[in-house]
Structures are given as C-alpha cells and as structure tokens.
Design an enzyme around this catalytic site. Structure first.
Site, PDB file in Angstrom:
ATOM      1  N   CYS A 117     -32.040 -10.554 -20.854  1.00  0.00           N
ATOM      2  CA  CYS A 117     -31.119 -11.221 -19.734  1.00  0.00           C
ATOM      3  C   CYS A 117     -30.017 -10.583 -19.316  1.00  0.00           C
ATOM      4  CB  CYS A 117     -30.948 -12.579 -20.479  1.00  0.00           C
ATOM      5  SG  CYS A 117     -29.859 -14.022 -19.240  1.00  0.00           S
ATOM      6  N   CYS A 118     -29.323  -9.780 -20.338  1.00  0.00           N
ATOM      7  CA  CYS A 118     -28.006  -9.081 -19.890  1.00  0.00           C
ATOM      8  C   CYS A 118     -28.412  -7.897 -19.047  1.00  0.00           C
ATOM      9  CB  CYS A 118     -27.437  -8.764 -21.349  1.00  0.00           C
ATOM     10  SG  CYS A 118     -26.218  -9.739 -22.094  1.00  0.00           S
ATOM     11  N   CYS A 200     -20.431 -15.217 -20.539  1.00  0.00           N
ATOM     12  CA  CYS A 200     -21.479 -16.418 -20.260  1.00  0.00           C
ATOM     13  C   CYS A 200     -21.267 -17.665 -21.169  1.00  0.00           C
ATOM     14  CB  CYS A 200     -22.938 -15.873 -19.810  1.00  0.00           C
ATOM     15  SG  CYS A 200     -23.205 -14.716 -18.858  1.00  0.00           S
ATOM     16  N   CYS A 203     -23.875 -18.222 -23.981  1.00  0.00           N
ATOM     17  CA  CYS A 203     -23.746 -16.992 -25.114  1.00  0.00           C
ATOM     18  C   CYS A 203     -22.357 -16.918 -25.442  1.00  0.00           C
ATOM     19  CB  CYS A 203     -24.030 -15.661 -24.410  1.00  0.00           C
ATOM     20  SG  CYS A 203     -25.904 -15.819 -23.953  1.00  0.00           S
ATOM     21  N   CYS A 226     -22.915  -6.484 -24.509  1.00  0.00           N
ATOM     22  CA  CYS A 226     -23.812  -6.692 -23.348  1.00  0.00           C
ATOM     23  C   CYS A 226     -24.639  -5.647 -22.815  1.00  0.00           C
ATOM     24  CB  CYS A 226     -23.360  -7.420 -22.368  1.00  0.00           C
ATOM     25  SG  CYS A 226     -21.976  -7.094 -21.485  1.00  0.00           S
TER      26      CYS A 226
END
Ligand code: SF4
Length: 230
Positions: A117-118, A200, A203, A226
C-alpha cells in the site's frame, strides 16, 4: 547539479554547525529552483515551510503525498498553508484511486499488506515528485528514533539520484516546539492529542507519553518507515 563528494563532506560538516533556518537558506541558495520541500504537514514540515518562506525571494516549491486517506486535520492544514503562505504546492496522488486499488488488491490493503500500500500510495508518487529536481528537503530528525540516527544535514540520496537536505537533524522535540510556538506557525492539532508523527488515518494511532514517537505508525506490523527514507 553534481556536488563532488569532497565538497559534500565539507558542506555536511559546515551545515552540522548551523541552525536549521540557516541550513534552509543555504540549501535554497545552493540549489535555487531545483530544490523542493517534502511535506506531510507534520510539525517538522510546517517549521521548514515557514523557514523557507522567510528567505525565498519567490514562492517555495512544496509537495505532499496525498494518499487519499490523510486525517481531516491534515487536509485542513494543507488548505490553510496554501491560502496563507507563498508556496507552490503540488499534491501528488497515486496512480490508482482508492476504489481502483480496492478493486485490484482488495479493500483496505493497509490492513493486509502495508508495504505494498505504501509503495503504491507513497513511494511511487514520491519518485514522480522528485523528477527534475537536484535536491529535496525533509523533516528528518535524529531524535525521531533509531531508524533516523544516521541522518545528516545534507547527504547523497542514491536511491532517488539527488541530494537530501535535513535541516532539523539536530533538533530535539523541545527545540522544534519552541520554534513553532515562537514563530506562531500553524500546526496540526493532533500533535497535542498524542500524535507526534502523523501519517495516513488508518495507519496512525496516538502514543503514550515516553513511547517511541514512531510507535504509533503501522502499529502491530513491526513497520516504522513507509519506505520514503530507506
Ligand atoms: S501509511 Fe497506511 S494507508 Fe498510507 S500508504 Fe502506507 S499502508 Fe497505505
């Protein structure tokens, strides 16, 4: 621009002795229009933007990685800075919208594979943001934890093939707060609600007093970075 390694070492030693606003001024002077500030609108970033706009003759080039899942407070601060500081703000968005990402990889990828995702929402947009620049300014500080102990005031960023300037590298939390308060720089109210590091929304959690400041990021995943600074 190429800075020879001997010159880079000299600058590193010299800038290590300077105060952060002086490092920002020296970096803007050295790299001119080919330097950009990375901002997630955390406490470090708002201080850096403030410092840069005090000395830059024109608008300061700033980019943020807009993952689409930032806190409402972060989006509000971003708008506040856009409207009140002389900055040219680039909002870097991922190639995949949240819906497109969910369709391809499943909903809420961050709960299953935060590294991927990162990569999609931060690392790839960062690479695009840095294209065409010689240097970027970041808010890295050694006091932010073990992963940041080796940061220097200016260093070669081989991964992105440019230079990385970290003006706040020597500052403690107290010194940073003192600057932001004395200069009356707007900041994210979440910092006063237990969030020393704000990323985010899915997270990031608040941390307890005395806990590692980055422990609130990707809690439960053994992940504290990240990938932007690795
Ligand atoms: S911090 Fe979380 S939501 Fe943001 S890009 Fe990384 S994994 Fe995705």
């Amino acid at each position: 621009m190429i800075v020879e390694s001997e010159r880079l070492n000299e600058l590193g030693n010299l800038w290590e002795q300077l105060e952060p606003p002086e490092i920002v001024a020296a970096a803007l002077d050295l790299f001119g229009e080919r330097i950009t500030i990375a901002s997630s609108f955390g406490l470090e970033d708002v201080a850096l933007i403030h410092m840069a706009t005090q000395v830059s003759p024109g608008p300061v080039d700033v980019f943020c990685l807009d993952t689409g899942v930032l806190f409402a407070e972060t989006y509000a601060l971003l708008e506040q800075f856009s409207g009140s500081y002389p900055i040219r703000l680039r909002r870097m968005v991922p190639e995949l919208s949240l819906d497109a990402q969910a369709e391809r990889y499943g909903a809420q990828l961050w709960t299953r594979d935060p590294d991927l995702c990162c990569k999609l929402r931060k690392v790839e947009p960062l690479q695009r943001a840095l294209k065409g620049y010689d240097a970027w300014v970041t808010g890295l500080r050694r006091a932010q934890g073990p992963t940041r102990q080796g940061a220097k005031a200016i260093e070669r960023d081989a991964k992105h093939d440019l230079y990385k300037v970290n003006p706040l590298v020597r500052w403690s939390d107290e010194e940073l707060w003192a600057y932001v308060r004395s200069e009356k720089v707007p900041y994210n109210p979440l910092h006063e609600q237990g969030y020393p590091s704000i990323g985010c929304r899915p997270c990031t959690r608040a941390v307890a007093p005395g806990e590692d400041p980055r422990a609130g990021r990707w809690a439960g995943f053994g992940k504290t970075e990240c990938g932007l600074h690795l």
